[in-house]
Design a protein around this motif. Sequence first.
Motif, PDB file in Angstrom:
ATOM      1  N   ARG A  19      18.273  -9.985  -2.826  1.00 23.33           N
ATOM      2  CA  ARG A  19      16.863 -10.247  -2.368  1.00 23.33           C
ATOM      3  C   ARG A  19      15.875  -9.669  -3.637  1.00 23.33           C
ATOM      4  N   ALA A  20      16.244  -8.408  -3.867  1.00 21.20           N
ATOM      5  CA  ALA A  20      15.532  -7.945  -4.919  1.00 21.20           C
ATOM      6  C   ALA A  20      15.425  -8.607  -6.341  1.00 21.20           C
ATOM      7  N   ASP A  21      16.787  -8.868  -6.482  1.00 23.02           N
ATOM      8  CA  ASP A  21      17.221  -9.808  -7.929  1.00 23.02           C
ATOM      9  C   ASP A  21      16.241 -11.183  -7.975  1.00 23.02           C
ATOM     10  N   LEU A  22      16.229 -11.705  -6.882  1.00 22.82           N
ATOM     11  CA  LEU A  22      15.383 -13.045  -6.938  1.00 22.82           C
ATOM     12  C   LEU A  22      13.976 -12.735  -6.989  1.00 22.82           C
ATOM     13  N   VAL A 141      14.632  -2.101  -3.061  1.00 26.73           N
ATOM     14  CA  VAL A 141      15.780  -1.138  -3.710  1.00 26.73           C
ATOM     15  C   VAL A 141      15.097   0.141  -3.895  1.00 26.73           C
ATOM     16  N   GLY A 142      13.952   0.575  -3.442  1.00 24.58           N
ATOM     17  CA  GLY A 142      13.566   1.867  -3.394  1.00 24.58           C
ATOM     18  C   GLY A 142      13.419   2.534  -4.715  1.00 24.58           C
ATOM     19  N   ARG A 143      12.541   1.437  -5.499  1.00 27.60           N
ATOM     20  CA  ARG A 143      12.455   1.954  -6.777  1.00 27.60           C
ATOM     21  C   ARG A 143      11.108   2.954  -7.204  1.00 27.60           C
ATOM     22  N   PHE A 144      10.202   2.770  -5.939  1.00 27.15           N
ATOM     23  CA  PHE A 144       8.877   3.632  -6.169  1.00 27.15           C
ATOM     24  C   PHE A 144       9.188   4.689  -5.274  1.00 27.15           C
ATOM     25  N   SER A 145       8.217   5.496  -5.387  1.00 24.16           N
ATOM     26  CA  SER A 145       8.034   6.902  -4.535  1.00 24.16           C
ATOM     27  C   SER A 145       8.030   6.835  -3.184  1.00 24.16           C
ATOM     28  N   THR A 146       7.901   5.574  -2.612  1.00 23.31           N
ATOM     29  CA  THR A 146       7.856   5.981  -1.049  1.00 23.31           C
ATOM     30  C   THR A 146       8.917   5.135  -0.454  1.00 23.31           C
ATOM     31  N   SER A 147       9.033   5.003   0.919  1.00 22.01           N
ATOM     32  CA  SER A 147      10.255   4.394   1.555  1.00 22.01           C
ATOM     33  C   SER A 147      10.147   2.970   1.332  1.00 22.01           C
ATOM     34  N   SER A 148      11.297   2.428   1.184  1.00 19.69           N
ATOM     35  CA  SER A 148      11.690   0.971   1.011  1.00 19.69           C
ATOM     36  C   SER A 148      12.217   0.445   2.606  1.00 19.69           C
ATOM     37  N   SER A 149      11.792   1.051   3.498  1.00 19.82           N
ATOM     38  CA  SER A 149      12.365   0.706   4.855  1.00 19.82           C
ATOM     39  C   SER A 149      11.890  -0.909   5.169  1.00 19.82           C
ATOM     40  N   LEU A 150      12.877  -1.578   5.858  1.00 24.55           N
ATOM     41  CA  LEU A 150      12.467  -2.959   6.300  1.00 24.55           C
ATOM     42  C   LEU A 150      11.046  -3.053   6.728  1.00 24.55           C
ATOM     43  N   GLU A 151      10.528  -2.030   7.649  1.00 21.04           N
ATOM     44  CA  GLU A 151       9.347  -1.995   8.202  1.00 21.04           C
ATOM     45  C   GLU A 151       8.026  -2.202   6.959  1.00 21.04           C
ATOM     46  N   GLN A 153       8.674  -3.167   3.804  1.00 24.18           N
ATOM     47  CA  GLN A 153       8.738  -4.235   3.085  1.00 24.18           C
ATOM     48  C   GLN A 153       8.000  -5.253   3.922  1.00 24.18           C
ATOM     49  N   LYS A 154       7.921  -5.516   5.252  1.00 28.47           N
ATOM     50  CA  LYS A 154       7.574  -6.262   6.220  1.00 28.47           C
ATOM     51  C   LYS A 154       5.986  -6.165   5.892  1.00 28.47           C
ATOM     52  N   THR A 155       5.491  -5.007   6.139  1.00 27.40           N
ATOM     53  CA  THR A 155       4.173  -4.818   6.245  1.00 27.40           C
ATOM     54  C   THR A 155       3.477  -5.304   4.733  1.00 27.40           C
ATOM     55  N   PHE A 156       3.894  -4.884   3.620  1.00 28.42           N
ATOM     56  CA  PHE A 156       3.727  -5.191   2.361  1.00 28.42           C
ATOM     57  C   PHE A 156       3.745  -6.727   2.190  1.00 28.42           C
ATOM     58  N   PHE A 157       4.709  -7.582   2.688  1.00 28.11           N
ATOM     59  CA  PHE A 157       4.745  -8.946   2.488  1.00 28.11           C
ATOM     60  C   PHE A 157       3.893  -9.844   3.216  1.00 28.11           C
ATOM     61  N   ASN A 158       3.572  -9.208   4.415  1.00 28.33           N
ATOM     62  CA  ASN A 158       2.737 -10.128   5.435  1.00 28.33           C
ATOM     63  C   ASN A 158       1.113  -9.928   4.937  1.00 28.33           C
ATOM     64  N   ARG A 159       1.064  -8.550   4.598  1.00 27.71           N
ATOM     65  CA  ARG A 159      -0.385  -8.398   4.191  1.00 27.71           C
ATOM     66  C   ARG A 159      -0.747  -9.048   2.781  1.00 27.71           C
ATOM     67  N   HIS A 160       0.312  -8.992   1.704  1.00 25.66           N
ATOM     68  CA  HIS A 160      -0.181  -9.513   0.416  1.00 25.66           C
ATOM     69  C   HIS A 160       0.378 -10.691  -0.152  1.00 25.66           C
ATOM     70  N   ALA A 198      12.686 -14.318   8.171  1.00 23.93           N
ATOM     71  CA  ALA A 198      13.308 -12.925   8.249  1.00 23.93           C
ATOM     72  C   ALA A 198      12.428 -12.030   8.994  1.00 23.93           C
ATOM     73  N   PHE A 199      11.385 -12.004   8.430  1.00 21.30           N
ATOM     74  CA  PHE A 199      10.229 -10.709   8.821  1.00 21.30           C
ATOM     75  C   PHE A 199       9.797 -11.076  10.200  1.00 21.30           C
ATOM     76  N   ARG A 200       9.660 -12.381  10.496  1.00 19.94           N
ATOM     77  CA  ARG A 200       9.313 -12.756  11.651  1.00 19.94           C
ATOM     78  C   ARG A 200      10.283 -12.405  12.947  1.00 19.94           C
ATOM     79  N   LEU A 201      11.487 -12.417  12.520  1.00 18.71           N
ATOM     80  CA  LEU A 201      12.317 -12.036  13.515  1.00 18.71           C
ATOM     81  C   LEU A 201      12.863 -10.475  13.571  1.00 18.71           C
ATOM     82  N   THR A 202      12.213  -9.677  12.684  1.00 19.64           N
ATOM     83  CA  THR A 202      12.087  -8.340  12.503  1.00 19.64           C
ATOM     84  C   THR A 202      11.384  -7.518  13.712  1.00 19.64           C
ATOM     85  N   PRO A 203      12.039  -6.751  14.435  1.00 13.02           N
ATOM     86  CA  PRO A 203      11.370  -6.112  15.545  1.00 13.02           C
ATOM     87  C   PRO A 203      10.059  -5.474  14.849  1.00 13.02           C
ATOM     88  N   ALA A 204       9.189  -5.533  15.653  1.00 14.94           N
ATOM     89  CA  ALA A 204       7.706  -4.781  15.274  1.00 14.94           C
ATOM     90  C   ALA A 204       7.845  -3.278  15.253  1.00 14.94           C
TER      91      ALA A 204
END
Length: 204
Positions: A19-22, A141-151, A153-160, A198-204
């Motif tokens: 996913r990150a590669d794409l 892939v956790g390249r930045f200083s904060t958590s790369s949890s699925l939650e 990722q979902k927040t960032f994706f859905n917002r931006h 995929a994010f829609r199916l991820t538990p809130a």
Amino acid sequence: MTMSAAQTSPSVSEEDRLRADLYNYLGLILSAPPDELLLAQTAGLTGDDTELGQAITRLADCARTTKPQQAEREFNKLFIGLGRGELLPYASFYLTGFLHEKPLAVLRSDLSARRIERAPNVYEPEDNIATLMEVMGGLIVGRFSTSSSLEDQKTFFNRHIAPWAGHFYADLETAKTAMLYSAVGSVGKAFMTIEREAFRLTPA
């Protein structure tokens, strides 16, 4: 690189690395015209029978018949042009009709909270599609200083990304001056559909 990284990547699953590669690939090819090496790498991609796989196959076919000079002319017509290109690949424009509007301010606040900074030699607004793809790849892939949890990722994706990226890729797919980048648009559109579901199916 558009955004500065602050942390070494932890081990991630093979699926997440793909996913990150794409995301990173889309960020790279949308940030500047592809050189001969990137075109050759693109030509070597292989797809499958899924919508995304078929789009990747088409992209590889297009790359095999595209020269760097052709790709540069196409990129310039699409994104630069005389005054402006055929498309304006910015969240603010797609969401408000204007550049440098509230979506950019919200994004900058969220990036700052994650301690992600624009590289000093980059002048594009951060809500450029290429930057957002790169940031998303980095979060996975956790390249930045904060958590790369699925939650996270979902927040960032859905917002931006979710509110406009699919529309941008659909416009790119059908842009008058797009050939190679039409195929990039097909890949991006299919990938955004997969990620959104995929994010829609991820538990809130």
